[in-house]
Design a protein around this motif. Sequence first.
Motif, PDB file in Angstrom:
ATOM      1  N   ASP A 170      51.283  13.383  34.119  1.00  0.00           N
ATOM      2  CA  ASP A 170      52.427  14.187  33.671  1.00  0.00           C
ATOM      3  C   ASP A 170      52.554  14.134  32.151  1.00  0.00           C
ATOM      4  OD1 ASP A 170      54.495  15.911  34.058  1.00  0.00           O
ATOM      5  OD2 ASP A 170      55.940  14.398  34.718  1.00  0.00           O
ATOM      6  N   MET A 171      51.402  14.240  31.491  1.00  0.00           N
ATOM      7  CA  MET A 171      51.358  14.195  30.034  1.00  0.00           C
ATOM      8  C   MET A 171      50.437  15.302  29.557  1.00  0.00           C
ATOM      9  SD  MET A 171      50.299  11.017  27.525  1.00  0.00           S
ATOM     10  CE  MET A 171      51.574   9.982  28.255  1.00  0.00           C
ATOM     11  N   THR A 172      50.871  16.057  28.559  1.00  0.00           N
ATOM     12  CA  THR A 172      50.041  17.136  28.038  1.00  0.00           C
ATOM     13  C   THR A 172      49.708  16.883  26.567  1.00  0.00           C
ATOM     14  OG1 THR A 172      51.934  18.515  27.397  1.00  0.00           O
ATOM     15  CG2 THR A 172      51.029  18.825  29.626  1.00  0.00           C
ATOM     16  N   PHE A 173      48.598  17.466  26.155  1.00  0.00           N
ATOM     17  CA  PHE A 173      48.105  17.344  24.785  1.00  0.00           C
ATOM     18  C   PHE A 173      47.787  18.742  24.279  1.00  0.00           C
ATOM     19  CE2 PHE A 173      47.098  13.568  27.136  1.00  0.00           C
ATOM     20  CZ  PHE A 173      47.347  12.522  26.263  1.00  0.00           C
ATOM     21  N   ASN A 174      48.405  19.136  23.182  1.00  0.00           N
ATOM     22  CA  ASN A 174      48.171  20.467  22.629  1.00  0.00           C
ATOM     23  C   ASN A 174      48.202  20.422  21.106  1.00  0.00           C
ATOM     24  OD1 ASN A 174      48.163  22.460  25.020  1.00  0.00           O
ATOM     25  ND2 ASN A 174      49.979  21.210  25.420  1.00  0.00           N
ATOM     26  N   ALA A 175      47.520  21.391  20.521  1.00  0.00           N
ATOM     27  CA  ALA A 175      47.514  21.542  19.065  1.00  0.00           C
ATOM     28  C   ALA A 175      48.155  22.866  18.699  1.00  0.00           C
ATOM     29  CB  ALA A 175      46.082  21.492  18.531  1.00  0.00           C
ATOM     30  N   ILE A 176      48.916  22.859  17.626  1.00  0.00           N
ATOM     31  CA  ILE A 176      49.464  24.086  17.048  1.00  0.00           C
ATOM     32  C   ILE A 176      48.666  24.367  15.773  1.00  0.00           C
ATOM     33  CG2 ILE A 176      51.491  25.201  16.061  1.00  0.00           C
ATOM     34  CD1 ILE A 176      53.229  23.356  17.783  1.00  0.00           C
ATOM     35  N   CYS A 177      48.214  25.604  15.647  1.00  0.00           N
ATOM     36  CA  CYS A 177      47.318  25.974  14.547  1.00  0.00           C
ATOM     37  C   CYS A 177      47.946  27.078  13.705  1.00  0.00           C
ATOM     38  CB  CYS A 177      45.974  26.433  15.111  1.00  0.00           C
ATOM     39  SG  CYS A 177      45.152  25.200  16.133  1.00  0.00           S
ATOM     40  N   PRO A 178      48.787  26.719  12.749  1.00  0.00           N
ATOM     41  CA  PRO A 178      49.424  27.735  11.919  1.00  0.00           C
ATOM     42  C   PRO A 178      48.493  28.238  10.816  1.00  0.00           C
ATOM     43  CG  PRO A 178      50.659  25.648  11.930  1.00  0.00           C
ATOM     44  CD  PRO A 178      49.289  25.377  12.433  1.00  0.00           C
ATOM     45  N   GLY A 179      48.784  29.450  10.365  1.00  0.00           N
ATOM     46  CA  GLY A 179      48.219  29.919   9.114  1.00  0.00           C
ATOM     47  C   GLY A 179      49.033  29.336   7.975  1.00  0.00           C
ATOM     48  N   TYR A 180      49.146  30.073   6.879  1.00  0.00           N
ATOM     49  CA  TYR A 180      49.899  29.583   5.725  1.00  0.00           C
ATOM     50  C   TYR A 180      51.401  29.681   6.000  1.00  0.00           C
ATOM     51  CZ  TYR A 180      45.604  29.388   3.017  1.00  0.00           C
ATOM     52  OH  TYR A 180      44.347  29.075   2.554  1.00  0.00           O
ATOM     53  N   VAL A 181      52.086  28.531   5.884  1.00  0.00           N
ATOM     54  CA  VAL A 181      53.516  28.441   6.153  1.00  0.00           C
ATOM     55  C   VAL A 181      54.240  28.168   4.834  1.00  0.00           C
ATOM     56  CG1 VAL A 181      55.303  27.303   7.531  1.00  0.00           C
ATOM     57  CG2 VAL A 181      52.947  27.453   8.408  1.00  0.00           C
ATOM     58  N   ASP A 182      55.402  28.758   4.676  1.00  0.00           N
ATOM     59  CA  ASP A 182      56.186  28.612   3.454  1.00  0.00           C
ATOM     60  C   ASP A 182      56.786  27.203   3.401  1.00  0.00           C
ATOM     61  OD1 ASP A 182      57.524  29.028   1.120  1.00  0.00           O
ATOM     62  OD2 ASP A 182      58.832  30.621   1.869  1.00  0.00           O
ATOM     63  N   THR A 183      56.005  26.263   2.891  1.00  0.00           N
ATOM     64  CA  THR A 183      56.394  24.854   2.798  1.00  0.00           C
ATOM     65  C   THR A 183      55.999  24.324   1.420  1.00  0.00           C
ATOM     66  OG1 THR A 183      54.265  24.019   3.588  1.00  0.00           O
ATOM     67  CG2 THR A 183      55.933  24.536   5.271  1.00  0.00           C
ATOM     68  N   PRO A 184      56.394  23.092   1.096  1.00  0.00           N
ATOM     69  CA  PRO A 184      55.978  22.517  -0.182  1.00  0.00           C
ATOM     70  C   PRO A 184      54.465  22.448  -0.375  1.00  0.00           C
ATOM     71  CG  PRO A 184      57.838  21.283   0.699  1.00  0.00           C
ATOM     72  CD  PRO A 184      57.426  22.261   1.767  1.00  0.00           C
ATOM     73  N   ILE A 185      53.694  22.334   0.722  1.00  0.00           N
ATOM     74  CA  ILE A 185      52.232  22.321   0.598  1.00  0.00           C
ATOM     75  C   ILE A 185      51.743  23.647   0.029  1.00  0.00           C
ATOM     76  CG2 ILE A 185      50.070  22.336   1.908  1.00  0.00           C
ATOM     77  CD1 ILE A 185      51.194  20.174   3.673  1.00  0.00           C
ATOM     78  N   VAL A 186      52.289  24.757   0.515  1.00  0.00           N
ATOM     79  CA  VAL A 186      51.918  26.064  -0.026  1.00  0.00           C
ATOM     80  C   VAL A 186      52.342  26.177  -1.484  1.00  0.00           C
ATOM     81  CG1 VAL A 186      52.604  28.502   0.038  1.00  0.00           C
ATOM     82  CG2 VAL A 186      51.684  27.425   2.078  1.00  0.00           C
ATOM     83  N   ASP A 187      53.505  25.635  -1.824  1.00  0.00           N
ATOM     84  CA  ASP A 187      53.945  25.652  -3.221  1.00  0.00           C
ATOM     85  C   ASP A 187      52.938  24.933  -4.109  1.00  0.00           C
ATOM     86  OD1 ASP A 187      56.239  26.999  -2.482  1.00  0.00           O
ATOM     87  OD2 ASP A 187      57.471  25.188  -2.381  1.00  0.00           O
TER      88      ASP A 187
END
Length: 253
Positions: A172-189
């Motif tokens: 009863d445990m799942t493993f998944n990845a979320i794969c975003p493109g460029y997100v408006d965050t401090p990293i993009v800044d």
Amino acid sequence: MEHQGRHALVTGGGTGIGLGIAMGLAEAGAEVTITGRNLDRLQQVAADHPRLHALQMDVADAANVRNGVTSAAEARGPIAICVANAGIAEPAPFRNETLDHWRSTMATNLDGVFLTFQAAMATLDRDAWGRMIAISSIAGLRGLKNAIAYTASKHGVIGMIRGLSEEYMGNDMTFNAICPGYVDTPIVDRNAAIIAQHQGVSDDEARGMLARANRHKRLLHTDEITATALWLCSDGARSVNGQAIQIAGGHVT
């Protein structure tokens, strides 16, 4: 209040994507431990919500992760939801790539996920309910120019997710990845500032370049990633397992 009574841990939870997910889980009733290296920032964020709890932790330091996760579990219970979000994105052309930079990127982006998941899962029984989510990147599914270390690390994260989903299949445990493109965050800044300096353009023009790298030609927002993470933690996603979910404004792979 779907997650009332559950303990969640979000690495890199003081800013950007991690903060958005942590706030979403707290609003859904979970007690959320947010981790990062900047304790002042974490405490400032946690002061604004009674279900957010600050923990200074460097995901690249194995002993620090084990001790930090153990102390969080002792304070708030087993970690049923773990979001391995902490990461670094420092571009470097392959010809200029150094072994130190390569290893530093892997230590945070790949080893950090491994260490965080392993420590969090050690707080749970093998047959316990759990949601393990890694924040990878669209770069985990395709090549990203001038970012070979980052690209390789994010590919590795997806491989880890797929392997874990097979190893724990039927639990009863799942493993998944979320794969975003460029997100408006401090990293993009920060990356926009680097592009602006190297290419002699304004910060706004550099941000536009990054936005155009997403298929719909605009930057993503953190609420889009938060919504996906909350769905993966929901009962409605109980059969979603081993997936790399793309959020990039259009078809990529």
